[in-house]
Write a protein that holds these residues in place. Structure first.
Motif, PDB file in Angstrom:
ATOM      1  N   UNK A 186       0.818  -1.220   0.000  1.00 59.55           N
ATOM      2  CA  UNK A 186       0.000   0.000   0.000  1.00 59.55           C
ATOM      3  C   UNK A 186       0.847   1.263   0.000  1.00 59.55           C
ATOM      4  N   UNK A 187       2.137   1.120   0.267  1.00 59.26           N
ATOM      5  CA  UNK A 187       3.006   2.278   0.330  1.00 59.26           C
ATOM      6  C   UNK A 187       4.312   1.940  -0.357  1.00 59.26           C
ATOM      7  N   UNK A 188       5.025   2.941  -0.857  1.00 62.83           N
ATOM      8  CA  UNK A 188       6.282   2.678  -1.563  1.00 62.83           C
ATOM      9  C   UNK A 188       7.326   2.040  -0.647  1.00 62.83           C
ATOM     10  N   UNK A 189       8.025   1.058  -1.184  1.00 62.49           N
ATOM     11  CA  UNK A 189       9.173   0.493  -0.483  1.00 62.49           C
ATOM     12  C   UNK A 189      10.363   1.438  -0.602  1.00 62.49           C
ATOM     13  N   UNK A 190      10.467   2.086  -1.762  1.00 68.07           N
ATOM     14  CA  UNK A 190      11.461   3.133  -2.006  1.00 68.07           C
ATOM     15  C   UNK A 190      10.691   4.372  -2.435  1.00 68.07           C
ATOM     16  N   UNK A 191      10.898   5.466  -1.717  1.00 69.88           N
ATOM     17  CA  UNK A 191      10.037   6.641  -1.889  1.00 69.88           C
ATOM     18  C   UNK A 191      10.875   7.891  -2.188  1.00 69.88           C
ATOM     19  N   UNK A 192      10.946   8.267  -3.466  1.00 63.24           N
ATOM     20  CA  UNK A 192      11.613   9.506  -3.904  1.00 63.24           C
ATOM     21  C   UNK A 192      13.065   9.598  -3.421  1.00 63.24           C
ATOM     22  N   UNK A 205      27.600   4.528   1.702  1.00 60.50           N
ATOM     23  CA  UNK A 205      26.834   3.540   2.449  1.00 60.50           C
ATOM     24  C   UNK A 205      25.384   3.979   2.584  1.00 60.50           C
ATOM     25  N   UNK A 206      24.470   3.021   2.426  1.00 58.96           N
ATOM     26  CA  UNK A 206      23.061   3.233   2.742  1.00 58.96           C
ATOM     27  C   UNK A 206      22.796   2.473   4.034  1.00 58.96           C
ATOM     28  N   UNK A 207      22.499   3.205   5.076  1.00 59.86           N
ATOM     29  CA  UNK A 207      22.363   2.649   6.420  1.00 59.86           C
ATOM     30  C   UNK A 207      20.917   2.772   6.878  1.00 59.86           C
ATOM     31  N   UNK A 208      20.381   1.687   7.410  1.00 60.87           N
ATOM     32  CA  UNK A 208      19.021   1.746   7.930  1.00 60.87           C
ATOM     33  C   UNK A 208      18.598   0.418   8.507  1.00 60.87           C
ATOM     34  N   UNK A 209      17.484   0.389   9.230  1.00 63.41           N
ATOM     35  CA  UNK A 209      17.007  -0.855   9.834  1.00 63.41           C
ATOM     36  C   UNK A 209      16.453  -1.805   8.783  1.00 63.41           C
ATOM     37  N   UNK A 210      16.236  -3.048   9.172  1.00 63.91           N
ATOM     38  CA  UNK A 210      15.658  -4.032   8.266  1.00 63.91           C
ATOM     39  C   UNK A 210      14.295  -3.561   7.780  1.00 63.91           C
ATOM     40  N   UNK A 211      14.046  -3.742   6.489  1.00 65.06           N
ATOM     41  CA  UNK A 211      12.752  -3.378   5.918  1.00 65.06           C
ATOM     42  C   UNK A 211      12.602  -1.933   5.533  1.00 65.06           C
ATOM     43  N   UNK A 212      13.689  -1.146   5.583  1.00 62.79           N
ATOM     44  CA  UNK A 212      13.569   0.290   5.276  1.00 62.79           C
ATOM     45  C   UNK A 212      13.649   0.582   3.779  1.00 62.79           C
ATOM     46  N   UNK A 213      14.020  -0.408   2.953  1.00 58.31           N
ATOM     47  CA  UNK A 213      14.080  -0.213   1.517  1.00 58.31           C
ATOM     48  C   UNK A 213      15.479  -0.115   0.947  1.00 58.31           C
ATOM     49  N   UNK A 264      24.185   7.603   3.713  1.00 55.81           N
ATOM     50  CA  UNK A 264      22.779   8.001   3.616  1.00 55.81           C
ATOM     51  C   UNK A 264      22.008   7.181   4.643  1.00 55.81           C
ATOM     52  N   UNK A 265      21.324   7.842   5.552  1.00 56.79           N
ATOM     53  CA  UNK A 265      20.525   7.153   6.569  1.00 56.79           C
ATOM     54  C   UNK A 265      19.087   7.064   6.064  1.00 56.79           C
ATOM     55  N   UNK A 266      18.555   5.841   6.039  1.00 58.03           N
ATOM     56  CA  UNK A 266      17.265   5.583   5.404  1.00 58.03           C
ATOM     57  C   UNK A 266      16.252   5.064   6.424  1.00 58.03           C
ATOM     58  N   UNK A 267      15.004   5.520   6.279  1.00 59.70           N
ATOM     59  CA  UNK A 267      13.916   5.028   7.122  1.00 59.70           C
ATOM     60  C   UNK A 267      12.632   5.026   6.312  1.00 59.70           C
ATOM     61  N   UNK A 268      11.896   3.914   6.356  1.00 59.80           N
ATOM     62  CA  UNK A 268      10.590   3.808   5.697  1.00 59.80           C
ATOM     63  C   UNK A 268      10.637   4.253   4.237  1.00 59.80           C
ATOM     64  N   UNK A 269      11.661   3.824   3.534  1.00 58.94           N
ATOM     65  CA  UNK A 269      11.749   4.093   2.110  1.00 58.94           C
ATOM     66  C   UNK A 269      12.322   5.432   1.729  1.00 58.94           C
ATOM     67  N   UNK A 270      12.602   6.287   2.700  1.00 60.32           N
ATOM     68  CA  UNK A 270      13.123   7.620   2.414  1.00 60.32           C
ATOM     69  C   UNK A 270      14.493   7.816   3.051  1.00 60.32           C
TER      70      UNK A 270
END
Length: 357
Positions: A23-29, A41-49, A215-221
């Motif tokens: 229902x929502x983008x896995x990778x968002x803009x 490096x793209x750093x983020x928790x599991x499932x962030x995209x 780059x710190x990533x959360x919820x696809x952003x």
């Protein structure tokens, strides 16, 4: 500008991906750039995209929106999709994905196309020497240690001399000691070869020590991009502040370069007015034993002491709330001691969720 002189190698802009059952983008803009000979490096928790972002760059997935380009060549956009094998990008998988029936030489040679037998052998030998595998070329993967398998996977990705190498959690299967040593070896190999790379990881220490920028990533952003020092020392959001290490989150009211908080009056890193949320790293605070000369300062009581070897973490109760403080291991306070807390650095003002929307 001459070909190859542009300091930017990879450009990712407005990248988006939503899977059919989502229902929502896995990778968002998502957007960022990677320079030549830069480790990003793209750093983020599991499932962030973050892994999906890597697969979109590699060409394993098609994006819904946005563009991916290397130099002047567009690899991915609304009207273009270069297949993975035509992108000139190497990929190191989390489980290495070595071919068990091939020896080290065969694994390294697997991605080499269009070369003669003599050219292939020379390229394999040169790559093996560069990655410290020259004495292991006739071994099968099951005869290698975890660190050696990881280097074979890297050598296979490097052998075709790609413009960019993507690394998907490549050290996660190694034990702690081997992980650190292999990480240092891989970084040195990439730098010596002058190759650009993107590392995907959920390990904060790994990202901080391995990458030139993060780059710190959360919820696809992506919430923040910067050098390890910039992202750690001046986090943009509460998530970035807490994900990259322990911090004290403090609410206060600011005027100019000062804020009044539950920890007392503190300097802040930029002029503000009104309500603020501040980040204060534990190592940016110091303790003094309370006496008659400093009892007008920010006084508290030591609640806990946690010895870490090279440093000590204290939890100190203040008039309202408590805070964490890291000190060197020569400080010797005990639970119950009365102390004064002093700020060594200005507190960092964090952006609110509303400001990020």
């Amino acid at each position: 500008m001459k070909p190859g002189t542009d300091p930017i190698l990879l450009r990712v802009a407005q990248l988006g991906k939503t899977f059919a059952n989502g229902n929502r983008p896995v990778v968002d803009r998502v957007g960022f750039e990677v320079g030549r000979n830069e480790i990003f490096a793209i750093l983020g928790p599991s499932g962030c995209g973050k892994t999906t972002t890597l697969r979109l760059i590699a060409g394993f997935e098609r994006c819904d929106t946005g563009t991916v380009s290397i130099g002047e060549r567009v690899l991915e956009c609304a009207t273009e999709h270069q297949p993975a094998e035509g992108r000139g990008i190497g990929f190191v998988f989390q489980d290495y994905a070595l071919f068990p029936h091939l020896d080290v030489a065969g694994n390294i040679a697997f991605g080499l196309k269009g070369l003669s037998r003599a050219e292939t052998a020379a390229r394999v030998r040169a790559t093996a020497e560069a990655t410290g595998l020259a004495d292991l070329l006739d071994r099968k993967p099951h005869q290698l240690s975890g660190g050696q398998q990881q280097r074979v996977a890297l050598a296979r990705a490097m052998a075709p001399q790609p413009a960019l190498i993507l690394l998907d959690e490549p050290f996660s299967n190694l034990d702690a000691v081997l992980r650190e040593r292999t990480r240092d070896e891989v970084r040195a190999l990439l730098k010596a070869a002058g190759m650009s790379a993107i590392l995907v990881t959920h390990d904060q220490e790994e990202a901080l020590s391995f990458a030139d920028r993060i780059a710190v990533m959360r919820d696809g952003r992506i919430e923040q991009v910067g050098t390890p020092e910039e992202v750690y020392e001046t986090p943009r959001t509460e998530f970035v502040a807490t994900f990259l290490g322990r911090t004290n989150l403090v609410k206060g009211r600011a005027r100019g370069m000062q804020a009044w908080t539950d920890l007392g009056s503190v300097l802040i890193d930029r002029p503000m007015a009104g309500d603020v949320v501040l980040s204060m790293r534990p190592e940016h605070l110091a303790l003094e034993r309370m006496d008659e000369t400093n009892c007008n300062g920010l006084c508290g009581t030591v609640l806990e002491r946690s010895f870490k070897g090279h440093d000590v973490t204290y939890r100190v109760a203040l008039t309202r709330g408590d805070c964490l403080i890291h000190t060197h291991n020569r400080d010797a306070y005990a639970p119950g001691d009365r102390v004064v807390v002093k700020a060594l650095e200005p507190a960092v003002v964090l952006e609110t969720e509303a400001a990020l929307a």
